[in-house]
Write a protein that holds these residues in place. Sequence first.
Motif, PDB file in Angstrom:
ATOM      1  N   THR A   1     -31.548  -7.850  91.695  1.00 14.71           N
ATOM      2  CA  THR A   1     -31.346  -8.208  90.297  1.00 14.71           C
ATOM      3  C   THR A   1     -31.268  -6.921  89.501  1.00 14.71           C
ATOM      4  N   ILE A   2     -30.221  -6.775  88.677  1.00 17.01           N
ATOM      5  CA  ILE A   2     -30.004  -5.570  87.888  1.00 17.01           C
ATOM      6  C   ILE A   2     -30.387  -5.859  86.439  1.00 17.01           C
ATOM      7  N   TYR A   3     -31.241  -4.995  85.863  1.00 20.67           N
ATOM      8  CA  TYR A   3     -31.774  -5.167  84.517  1.00 20.67           C
ATOM      9  C   TYR A   3     -31.337  -4.024  83.599  1.00 20.67           C
ATOM     10  N   CYS A   4     -31.296  -4.294  82.290  1.00 18.43           N
ATOM     11  CA  CYS A   4     -31.074  -3.262  81.282  1.00 18.43           C
ATOM     12  C   CYS A   4     -32.372  -2.464  81.127  1.00 18.43           C
ATOM     13  N   LYS A   5     -32.265  -1.150  81.120  1.00 19.57           N
ATOM     14  CA  LYS A   5     -33.456  -0.293  81.013  1.00 19.57           C
ATOM     15  C   LYS A   5     -34.067  -0.345  79.604  1.00 19.57           C
ATOM     16  N   LYS A   6     -33.228  -0.568  78.599  1.00 10.84           N
ATOM     17  CA  LYS A   6     -33.678  -0.527  77.209  1.00 10.84           C
ATOM     18  C   LYS A   6     -34.472  -1.788  76.815  1.00 10.84           C
ATOM     19  N   CYS A   7     -33.941  -2.976  77.172  1.00  5.57           N
ATOM     20  CA  CYS A   7     -34.571  -4.216  76.702  1.00  5.57           C
ATOM     21  C   CYS A   7     -35.042  -5.128  77.832  1.00  5.57           C
ATOM     22  N   GLN A   8     -34.870  -4.719  79.103  1.00  9.31           N
ATOM     23  CA  GLN A   8     -35.300  -5.469  80.280  1.00  9.31           C
ATOM     24  C   GLN A   8     -34.580  -6.808  80.474  1.00  9.31           C
ATOM     25  N   HIS A   9     -33.407  -6.985  79.891  1.00  9.11           N
ATOM     26  CA  HIS A   9     -32.632  -8.223  80.037  1.00  9.11           C
ATOM     27  C   HIS A   9     -31.889  -8.210  81.382  1.00  9.11           C
ATOM     28  N   ILE A  10     -31.799  -9.362  82.052  1.00  8.54           N
ATOM     29  CA  ILE A  10     -31.082  -9.467  83.326  1.00  8.54           C
ATOM     30  C   ILE A  10     -29.583  -9.338  83.068  1.00  8.54           C
ATOM     31  N   LEU A  11     -28.920  -8.473  83.843  1.00 11.36           N
ATOM     32  CA  LEU A  11     -27.481  -8.272  83.710  1.00 11.36           C
ATOM     33  C   LEU A  11     -26.698  -8.927  84.845  1.00 11.36           C
ATOM     34  N   PHE A  12     -27.104  -8.680  86.097  1.00 12.31           N
ATOM     35  CA  PHE A  12     -26.390  -9.204  87.263  1.00 12.31           C
ATOM     36  C   PHE A  12     -27.347  -9.588  88.376  1.00 12.31           C
ATOM     37  N   LYS A  13     -26.887 -10.483  89.240  1.00 17.04           N
ATOM     38  CA  LYS A  13     -27.425 -10.674  90.589  1.00 17.04           C
ATOM     39  C   LYS A  13     -26.342 -10.078  91.478  1.00 17.04           C
ATOM     40  N   TYR A  14     -26.709  -9.163  92.384  1.00 10.09           N
ATOM     41  CA  TYR A  14     -25.738  -8.359  93.114  1.00 10.09           C
ATOM     42  C   TYR A  14     -26.125  -8.227  94.576  1.00 10.09           C
ATOM     43  N   LYS A  15     -25.141  -8.285  95.470  1.00 11.88           N
ATOM     44  CA  LYS A  15     -25.334  -8.088  96.903  1.00 11.88           C
ATOM     45  C   LYS A  15     -25.187  -6.600  97.200  1.00 11.88           C
ATOM     46  N   LYS A  16     -26.322  -5.901  97.313  1.00  6.44           N
ATOM     47  CA  LYS A  16     -26.313  -4.445  97.492  1.00  6.44           C
ATOM     48  C   LYS A  16     -26.432  -4.091  98.970  1.00  6.44           C
ATOM     49  N   GLY A  17     -25.619  -3.161  99.402  1.00  4.73           N
ATOM     50  CA  GLY A  17     -25.703  -2.643 100.763  1.00  4.73           C
ATOM     51  C   GLY A  17     -26.421  -1.302 100.759  1.00  4.73           C
ATOM     52  N   GLY A  18     -27.206  -1.042 101.783  1.00  5.18           N
ATOM     53  CA  GLY A  18     -27.902   0.240 101.902  1.00  5.18           C
ATOM     54  C   GLY A  18     -29.188   0.286 101.099  1.00  5.18           C
ATOM     55  N   LYS A  19     -29.866   1.444 101.181  1.00  4.39           N
ATOM     56  CA  LYS A  19     -31.153   1.572 100.511  1.00  4.39           C
ATOM     57  C   LYS A  19     -31.168   2.695  99.485  1.00  4.39           C
ATOM     58  N   GLY A  20     -30.007   3.188  99.103  1.00 11.72           N
ATOM     59  CA  GLY A  20     -29.920   4.301  98.166  1.00 11.72           C
ATOM     60  C   GLY A  20     -29.986   3.855  96.713  1.00 11.72           C
TER      61      GLY A  20
END
Length: 83
Positions: free
Chosen positions: A14-33
């Motif tokens: 889950t990807i969040y905005c750093k400023k207001c902590q609002h949810i932006l996306f649900k994303y299928k991420k590959g790797g651990k970087g």
Amino acid sequence: MAKPNAKAPDKSVTIYCKKCQHILFKYKKGGKGALIKCFKERITKDYTTENCTCPQCNSVFARDTLVRGTPAFKFIGGKVWFK
């Protein structure tokens, strides 16, 4: 350059905005970087109303671009976080 893998990874973040902590996306991420870019085809749920802009605080968190010939969002450093 090669295209990203056709099969989406199993790990979902889950990807969040750093400023207001609002949810932006649900994303299928590959790797651990670090999270540098986000391929549009791997986004499973999009909570934004306008491209690359947080719906709550209206801050721009990414740029719309092509990475290896595939549409993607390239994140601006320090604007998003994920878990």
